[in-house]
Design a protein around this motif. Structure first.
Motif, PDB file in Angstrom:
ATOM      1  N   LYS A 290       0.829  -1.201   0.000  1.00  0.00           N
ATOM      2  CA  LYS A 290       0.000   0.000   0.000  1.00  0.00           C
ATOM      3  C   LYS A 290       0.862   1.248   0.000  1.00  0.00           C
ATOM      4  O   LYS A 290       0.600   2.212  -0.738  1.00  0.00           O
ATOM      5  CB  LYS A 290      -0.914  -0.006   1.226  1.00  0.00           C
ATOM      6  N   SER A 291       1.911   1.213   0.816  1.00  0.00           N
ATOM      7  CA  SER A 291       2.818   2.358   0.887  1.00  0.00           C
ATOM      8  C   SER A 291       3.519   2.585  -0.448  1.00  0.00           C
ATOM      9  O   SER A 291       3.679   3.718  -0.908  1.00  0.00           O
ATOM     10  CB  SER A 291       3.853   2.125   1.993  1.00  0.00           C
ATOM     11  N   SER A 292       3.912   1.480  -1.092  1.00  0.00           N
ATOM     12  CA  SER A 292       4.586   1.574  -2.385  1.00  0.00           C
ATOM     13  C   SER A 292       3.644   2.133  -3.445  1.00  0.00           C
ATOM     14  O   SER A 292       4.028   2.984  -4.258  1.00  0.00           O
ATOM     15  CB  SER A 292       5.090   0.190  -2.800  1.00  0.00           C
ATOM     16  N   ALA A 293       2.394   1.662  -3.428  1.00  0.00           N
ATOM     17  CA  ALA A 293       1.408   2.129  -4.405  1.00  0.00           C
ATOM     18  C   ALA A 293       1.122   3.613  -4.222  1.00  0.00           C
ATOM     19  O   ALA A 293       0.997   4.371  -5.191  1.00  0.00           O
ATOM     20  CB  ALA A 293       0.122   1.320  -4.268  1.00  0.00           C
ATOM     21  N   GLU A 294       1.017   4.043  -2.955  1.00  0.00           N
ATOM     22  CA  GLU A 294       0.766   5.457  -2.683  1.00  0.00           C
ATOM     23  C   GLU A 294       1.938   6.314  -3.127  1.00  0.00           C
ATOM     24  O   GLU A 294       1.765   7.424  -3.645  1.00  0.00           O
ATOM     25  CB  GLU A 294       0.505   5.648  -1.184  1.00  0.00           C
ATOM     26  N   VAL A 296       4.046   5.585  -5.581  1.00  0.00           N
ATOM     27  CA  VAL A 296       4.028   5.638  -7.054  1.00  0.00           C
ATOM     28  C   VAL A 296       2.971   6.620  -7.532  1.00  0.00           C
ATOM     29  O   VAL A 296       3.197   7.419  -8.449  1.00  0.00           O
ATOM     30  CB  VAL A 296       3.772   4.231  -7.633  1.00  0.00           C
ATOM     31  N   ALA A 297       1.790   6.566  -6.905  1.00  0.00           N
ATOM     32  CA  ALA A 297       0.699   7.458  -7.300  1.00  0.00           C
ATOM     33  C   ALA A 297       1.081   8.912  -7.074  1.00  0.00           C
ATOM     34  O   ALA A 297       0.773   9.791  -7.889  1.00  0.00           O
ATOM     35  CB  ALA A 297      -0.560   7.113  -6.507  1.00  0.00           C
ATOM     36  N   GLU A 300       3.546   9.866  -9.806  1.00  0.00           N
ATOM     37  CA  GLU A 300       2.867  10.052 -11.092  1.00  0.00           C
ATOM     38  C   GLU A 300       2.081  11.359 -11.105  1.00  0.00           C
ATOM     39  O   GLU A 300       2.028  12.075 -12.114  1.00  0.00           O
ATOM     40  CB  GLU A 300       1.914   8.878 -11.354  1.00  0.00           C
ATOM     41  N   GLY A 301       1.485  11.676  -9.966  1.00  0.00           N
ATOM     42  CA  GLY A 301       0.674  12.888  -9.902  1.00  0.00           C
ATOM     43  C   GLY A 301       1.493  14.157  -9.947  1.00  0.00           C
ATOM     44  O   GLY A 301       0.997  15.221 -10.327  1.00  0.00           O
ATOM     45  N   SER A 302       2.759  14.057  -9.553  1.00  0.00           N
ATOM     46  CA  SER A 302       3.610  15.250  -9.520  1.00  0.00           C
ATOM     47  C   SER A 302       4.283  15.540 -10.860  1.00  0.00           C
ATOM     48  O   SER A 302       4.897  16.581 -11.045  1.00  0.00           O
ATOM     49  CB  SER A 302       4.686  15.087  -8.436  1.00  0.00           C
ATOM     50  N   LYS A 303       4.173  14.607 -11.833  1.00  0.00           N
ATOM     51  CA  LYS A 303       4.797  14.818 -13.143  1.00  0.00           C
ATOM     52  C   LYS A 303       4.011  15.864 -13.944  1.00  0.00           C
ATOM     53  O   LYS A 303       2.781  15.856 -13.944  1.00  0.00           O
ATOM     54  CB  LYS A 303       4.837  13.492 -13.923  1.00  0.00           C
ATOM     55  N   PRO A 304       4.712  16.754 -14.672  1.00  0.00           N
ATOM     56  CA  PRO A 304       4.014  17.764 -15.500  1.00  0.00           C
ATOM     57  C   PRO A 304       3.328  17.102 -16.684  1.00  0.00           C
ATOM     58  O   PRO A 304       3.836  16.138 -17.253  1.00  0.00           O
ATOM     59  CB  PRO A 304       5.152  18.675 -15.961  1.00  0.00           C
ATOM     60  N   GLU A 305       2.172  17.614 -17.064  1.00  0.00           N
ATOM     61  CA  GLU A 305       1.435  17.035 -18.192  1.00  0.00           C
ATOM     62  C   GLU A 305       1.986  17.544 -19.523  1.00  0.00           C
ATOM     63  O   GLU A 305       2.457  18.659 -19.613  1.00  0.00           O
ATOM     64  CB  GLU A 305      -0.046  17.408 -18.061  1.00  0.00           C
TER      65      GLU A 305
END
Length: 305
Positions: A290-294, A296-297, A300-305
């Motif tokens: 769970k910690s690893s998934a959070e 990664v998420a 991923e969320g911090s990457k610029p679009e």
């Protein structure tokens, strides 16, 4: 119980006084000297030679007298007091497979401990330590097992260090004796010999000696350490200590049956411990995933679009 005062309130108040004593869960009978009512007026009742609480009613006055008398005696903890003391001393949860046995033992030993003839002795201590160590063999955590032991003995207002220290001394002493020589303590000098002589003297008098199953198990452990397998040695030792061989035999039969059940129980305990370890490993793995998934998420969320 001493005769009540000739005051006309006495007959109608006996029932109330008895109820008060029972409500306080006393394990010893109140001595007549502190229960007796004086010859003072009805408005004042005397307990143990001292003026007590003013009687609002006749019944309430005698109840107050009984309560004052009880408080003037040596306070004896109730079973509930002892169990509460144990819980306060050891606050961690205990697996139910161990907790149920510990609670049952604690109640039994409370009744032994506060018996009017009880006096601590090292053979009793050795017997309890032997039973405890066998029951708790395989407990998941050694430090917790020792902490439970300390909380248990302390709850009985005794010294856990003394139990361990005296048990070790007896085992070492017995191991140094010849098989049949273990019963010849009366003619020898030494710390252990003196303790055994004291037990024999008290057991002969029957006033300050409380025989119990733990005492029988302590004798059995002494013979084990001395490698004395001849039944005649147990008979000689029992006689030297002024305890009934018949009682010892009966209690050792119960103990041997307990050992047989313990052997079966240890298999269940092992299965329980293995199962708990597996559950813990699964929980730890799930938490890590769970910690690893959070993580990664979040990345991923911090990457610029």
């Amino acid at each position: 119980m001493a005769a009540l005062s000739s005051s006309p309130v006495a007959p109608c108040c006996v029932k109330g006084a008895v109820a008060a004593i029972r409500a306080m869960e006393r394990t010893r009978t109140l001595r007549s000297s502190v229960w007796q009512m004086g010859c003072c007026p009805v408005e004042h009742l005397r307990c143990g030679g001292q003026v007590g609480v003013t009687a609002v009613t006749k019944r309430r006055g005698v109840v107050a007298c009984a309560a004052a008398a009880a408080s003037s005696t040596t306070d004896v903890p109730t079973v509930a007091d002892t169990k509460l003391s144990f819980i306060k001393s050891y606050r961690k949860p205990i697996p139910s497979i161990y907790s149920n046995v510990i609670q049952e033992l604690l109640v039994q030993q409370h009744l032994m401990r506060y018996n009017s003839t009880y006096v601590y002795d090292p053979i009793f201590a050795l017997g309890f330590v032997t039973v405890y160590d066998q029951l708790m063999d395989g407990y998941p955590n050694d430090e917790d097992r020792d902490a439970i032991f300390k909380a248990y003995i302390s709850a009985l207002n005794e010294d856990p260090e003394q139990y361990r220290k005296d048990s070790k001394k007896l085992e070492e002493w017995a191991a140094a004796q010849s098989g049949s020589g273990i019963a010849d303590f009366a003619g020898k000098d030494g710390e252990v010999e003196a303790a055994l002589k004291d037990i024999a003297e008290r057991a002969a008098g029957k006033e300050k000696f409380h025989y119990s199953r733990f005492f029988a198990i302590g004798l059995f452990r002494l013979l084990e350490c001395a490698k004395a397998s001849d039944p005649a040695v147990l008979e000689t030792l029992s006689k030297a200590l002024n305890v009934s061989k018949r009682s010892v035999d009966r209690d050792l039969d119960v103990y041997r049956n307990l050992l047989s059940k313990l052997a079966q129980g240890k298999e269940l305990i092992k299965e329980y411990v293995d199962r708990e370890k597996k559950k813990k490993a699964e929980r730890d793995a799930a938490a890590a995933n769970k910690s690893s998934a959070e993580s990664v998420a979040k990345t991923e969320g911090s990457k610029p679009e």
